[in-house]
Design an enzyme around this catalytic site. Sequence first.
Site, PDB file in Angstrom:
ATOM      1  N   SER A  11      -0.700 -25.683  74.550  1.00 50.87           N
ATOM      2  CA  SER A  11       0.003 -24.487  74.124  1.00 50.87           C
ATOM      3  C   SER A  11      -0.980 -23.334  73.930  1.00 50.87           C
ATOM      4  O   SER A  11      -1.650 -22.935  74.881  1.00 50.87           O
ATOM      5  CB  SER A  11       0.806 -24.801  72.850  1.00 50.87           C
ATOM      6  OG  SER A  11       1.728 -23.780  72.563  1.00 50.87           O
TER       7      SER A  11
ATOM      8  N   ASP B   9      11.024 -28.415  77.473  1.00 49.75           N
ATOM      9  CA  ASP B   9      10.266 -27.659  76.486  1.00 49.75           C
ATOM     10  C   ASP B   9      11.043 -26.387  76.132  1.00 49.75           C
ATOM     11  O   ASP B   9      11.266 -25.539  76.997  1.00 49.75           O
ATOM     12  CB  ASP B   9       8.898 -27.312  77.080  1.00 49.75           C
ATOM     13  CG  ASP B   9       7.956 -26.643  76.113  1.00 49.75           C
ATOM     14  OD1 ASP B   9       8.422 -25.954  75.188  1.00 49.75           O
ATOM     15  OD2 ASP B   9       6.733 -26.798  76.294  1.00 49.75           O
TER      16      ASP B   9
ATOM     17  N   HIS C 285       7.771 -30.069  73.964  1.00 54.08           N
ATOM     18  CA  HIS C 285       6.500 -29.383  73.743  1.00 54.08           C
ATOM     19  C   HIS C 285       5.544 -30.148  72.819  1.00 54.08           C
ATOM     20  O   HIS C 285       4.429 -29.708  72.605  1.00 54.08           O
ATOM     21  CB  HIS C 285       6.783 -28.003  73.129  1.00 54.08           C
ATOM     22  CG  HIS C 285       5.634 -27.037  73.178  1.00 54.08           C
ATOM     23  ND1 HIS C 285       5.192 -26.449  74.352  1.00 54.08           N
ATOM     24  CD2 HIS C 285       4.829 -26.547  72.199  1.00 54.08           C
ATOM     25  CE1 HIS C 285       4.182 -25.637  74.098  1.00 54.08           C
ATOM     26  NE2 HIS C 285       3.935 -25.672  72.794  1.00 54.08           N
TER      27      HIS C 285
END
Length: 285
Positions: free
Chosen positions: A152, A229, A264
């Site tokens: 991320s 996600d 995620h």
Amino acid sequence: MSKAIKLVSQSKCFGGLQCVYEHESSILKCNMKFGCYLPPQHDKKKNLPVVYFLSGLTCTEQNFIMKSGFQRFAAKHGIVVINPDTSPRGFDFPGEHDSYDFGSGAGFYVNATEEPWKNNYRMYSYITGELPSVLTSNFNVNVNKSAISGHSMGGHGALISALKNPGKYKCVSVFAPIANPSECPWGIKAFTGYLGENKGAWKQCDATYLAKDYDGPKLEILLDQGEDDPYLNDKQLLPENLQNACAGNKLLSLNLRKQPGYDHGYYFISSFIEEHFTFMAKHIC
């Protein structure tokens, strides 16, 4: 630059040691912690390869250690793994702790140029400069055999660290990175706060723009992205923009793998971490 470190914790794991150290950072001007996995080979072989893993928003050095399961594969390949914190700590600037996506736990791996952040929020220089120097002074490693990885916000950090320093990292491994921060809400907020309104400065911290101009040794990038996600659907990650930029540069080889059903979080990371370590080991071991 102080290179002294202090052991905070140590646990045996897959024949090696999962440690946490702290040190006084001259770049960030505060005490910083980092995770350090020393594989079983650390006491037997010289110049072990290094993987840096950069974590995402809200994380500390603990998340990757506790949730990913990477230690089994680092032990198998004889890789020292370093995972730092995600921002400087302990300053209490106005607004520093008000939101999850800016300030503490959200340093975005850039060197801030705006007040009050510019003297301390310098995570880019910490990751690419000070931390490797600390490692070579304290561990049996060869930082010239390094790969960089991240998730991320940390995937963004890994990408720009490699693209801005050709040859420093032999490959890049990322999970659901913020691939084009200049064009997404998270990145726009962070870049405005840390870098101001100069969009030219933003582009120098944006993997999609850096990929277009990359000129160095051929660089392989492995990118896994969960198709379920929620941040992908919210246009926070924009991996397709990075894919298009890499496609236009023959020096970059991006393997973008879309993983059906994955989101995620760390269940996603732990599902593919073995493949990422196998990929990195091919380049640095």
